[in-house]
Design a protein around this motif. Structure first.
Motif, mmCIF file in Angstrom:
data_model
loop_
_atom_site.group_PDB
_atom_site.id
_atom_site.type_symbol
_atom_site.label_atom_id
_atom_site.label_comp_id
_atom_site.label_asym_id
_atom_site.label_seq_id
_atom_site.Cartn_x
_atom_site.Cartn_y
_atom_site.Cartn_z
ATOM 1 N N UNK A 153 0.829 -1.209 0.000
ATOM 2 C CA UNK A 153 0.000 0.000 0.000
ATOM 3 C C UNK A 153 0.865 1.261 0.000
ATOM 4 N N UNK A 154 1.941 1.246 0.778
ATOM 5 C CA UNK A 154 2.848 2.392 0.812
ATOM 6 C C UNK A 154 3.528 2.578 -0.537
ATOM 7 N N UNK A 155 4.006 1.479 -1.100
ATOM 8 C CA UNK A 155 4.713 1.580 -2.382
ATOM 9 C C UNK A 155 3.791 2.087 -3.489
ATOM 10 N N UNK A 156 2.575 1.574 -3.533
ATOM 11 C CA UNK A 156 1.658 1.950 -4.608
ATOM 12 C C UNK A 156 1.132 3.372 -4.466
ATOM 13 N N UNK A 157 1.041 3.854 -3.233
ATOM 14 C CA UNK A 157 0.509 5.199 -3.007
ATOM 15 C C UNK A 157 1.604 6.254 -2.962
ATOM 16 N N UNK A 158 2.864 5.822 -2.863
ATOM 17 C CA UNK A 158 3.964 6.768 -2.766
ATOM 18 C C UNK A 158 4.084 7.423 -1.404
ATOM 19 N N UNK A 159 3.463 6.828 -0.391
ATOM 20 C CA UNK A 159 3.514 7.358 0.966
ATOM 21 C C UNK A 159 4.651 6.704 1.756
ATOM 22 N N UNK A 160 5.129 7.410 2.762
ATOM 23 C CA UNK A 160 6.171 6.881 3.646
ATOM 24 C C UNK A 160 5.543 6.407 4.948
ATOM 25 N N UNK A 161 6.098 5.346 5.521
ATOM 26 C CA UNK A 161 5.570 4.806 6.772
ATOM 27 C C UNK A 161 5.551 5.859 7.878
ATOM 28 N N UNK A 162 6.487 6.802 7.819
ATOM 29 C CA UNK A 162 6.578 7.841 8.845
ATOM 30 C C UNK A 162 5.460 8.866 8.741
ATOM 31 N N UNK A 163 4.694 8.829 7.655
ATOM 32 C CA UNK A 163 3.682 9.863 7.419
ATOM 33 C C UNK A 163 2.269 9.289 7.307
ATOM 34 N N UNK A 164 2.058 8.086 7.815
ATOM 35 C CA UNK A 164 0.724 7.485 7.709
ATOM 36 C C UNK A 164 0.259 6.950 9.056
ATOM 37 N N UNK A 165 -1.039 6.729 9.135
ATOM 38 C CA UNK A 165 -1.685 6.017 10.232
ATOM 39 C C UNK A 165 -2.493 4.891 9.597
ATOM 40 N N UNK A 166 -2.582 3.759 10.286
ATOM 41 C CA UNK A 166 -3.368 2.628 9.797
ATOM 42 C C UNK A 166 -4.599 2.477 10.671
ATOM 43 N N UNK A 167 -5.740 2.200 10.060
ATOM 44 C CA UNK A 167 -6.983 1.969 10.798
ATOM 45 C C UNK A 167 -7.424 0.535 10.534
ATOM 46 N N UNK A 168 -7.597 -0.254 11.590
ATOM 47 C CA UNK A 168 -7.991 -1.654 11.436
ATOM 48 C C UNK A 168 -8.875 -2.103 12.580
ATOM 49 N N UNK A 169 -9.340 -3.340 12.512
ATOM 50 C CA UNK A 169 -10.289 -3.823 13.521
ATOM 51 C C UNK A 169 -9.825 -5.066 14.263
ATOM 52 N N UNK A 170 -8.644 -5.586 13.942
ATOM 53 C CA UNK A 170 -8.208 -6.826 14.580
ATOM 54 C C UNK A 170 -6.819 -6.676 15.184
ATOM 55 N N UNK A 171 -6.489 -7.580 16.088
ATOM 56 C CA UNK A 171 -5.133 -7.564 16.670
ATOM 57 C C UNK A 171 -4.095 -7.854 15.593
ATOM 58 N N UNK A 172 -4.503 -8.544 14.516
ATOM 59 C CA UNK A 172 -3.573 -8.846 13.423
ATOM 60 C C UNK A 172 -3.245 -7.575 12.651
#
Length: 225
Positions: A153-172
């Motif tokens: 997702x980072x590679x395809x969007x051109x975003x850096x891990x340092x500049x994103x937040x992830x939203x999810x619903x599981x411990x995984x």
């Protein structure tokens, strides 16, 4: 500084934006029952969020006879596909995506669903106008809790891990984000409790997309990293 704020948000989809967790649970439960490998539904539910390979290892053990795995996956996929036309977004999911985009955040759906499933999820969300990038199972070698789909997702969007937040619903989801040092916001609408998500390392926990949208200005999606 504005440059310290997240530039994008990665969203899990199943159980986070679309109400599918229990549909997957029932589909896996029935697939396992059909192959004479019954597993209690509550146990199946706790595994949802993993990819099928790791889910089956988790439920049946890594030393199992794997000859039936493809049959199990096919059975799950067939059973789950029966729900596609009835998939329902979770409360205000599309509004949350649009609010993120209005704030200048790039909206990325980081899902490991198959491409046909992704199509059904997109139709349910009806928010293509604000979605920048969408991944699928073809983009990841390993499924969650491995971070491969987030890397894609980072590679395809051109975003850096340092500049994103992830939203999810599981411990995984939380575990996968943690491997890349990405803060993970947890939502309990997939059936995982607030305590479990926080205990796994979620930086904040909300009930559902509507609750996160209501608190968006004060959430990790708007605060400096």
């Amino acid at each position: 500084m504005a440059t310290d704020r997240p530039a994008g948000v990665l969203f899990d989809v199943d159980g986070t934006l679309v109400d599918t967790t229990y549909l997957h649970t029932v589909s896996w439960w029935e697939a396992l029952r059909q192959t004479d490998q019954p597993v209690p539904m509550a146990v199946v539910h706790r595994s949802i969020g993993m990819g099928s390979d790791k889910l089956l290892d988790h439920l049946l053990g890594p030393e199992r006879d794997r000859d039936a795995d493809s049959k199990l996956r096919d059975a799950h996929d067939t059973l789950y596909a029966e729900y596609w036309e009835r998939l329902t977004p979770l409360p205000r999911a599309a509004d949350l995506l649009r609010a993120c985009a209005e704030r200048g955040l790039r909206v990325v759906l980081a899902t490991s669903a198959s491409e046909p499933e992704v199509g059904a999820l997109r139709r349910a969300l009806a928010a293509d106008d604000v979605i920048d990038t969408i991944t699928s199972s073809a983009d990841a070698q390993q499924s969650k809790p491995a971070p491969d789909i987030l890397v894609a997702a980072l590679e395809q969007s051109g975003l850096a891990a340092e500049r994103v937040v992830f939203v999810g619903d599981s411990v995984w989801d939380v575990a996968a984000a943690g491997k890349l040092n990405i803060p993970c916001v947890g939502l309990t609408c997939g059936g995982t409790s607030r305590g479990e998500l926080a205990g796994a390392g979620a930086v904040s926990v909300y009930d559902d997309p509507a609750a996160l949208l209501h608190e968006l200005a004060d959430s990790p999606l708007s605060r400096p990293r």
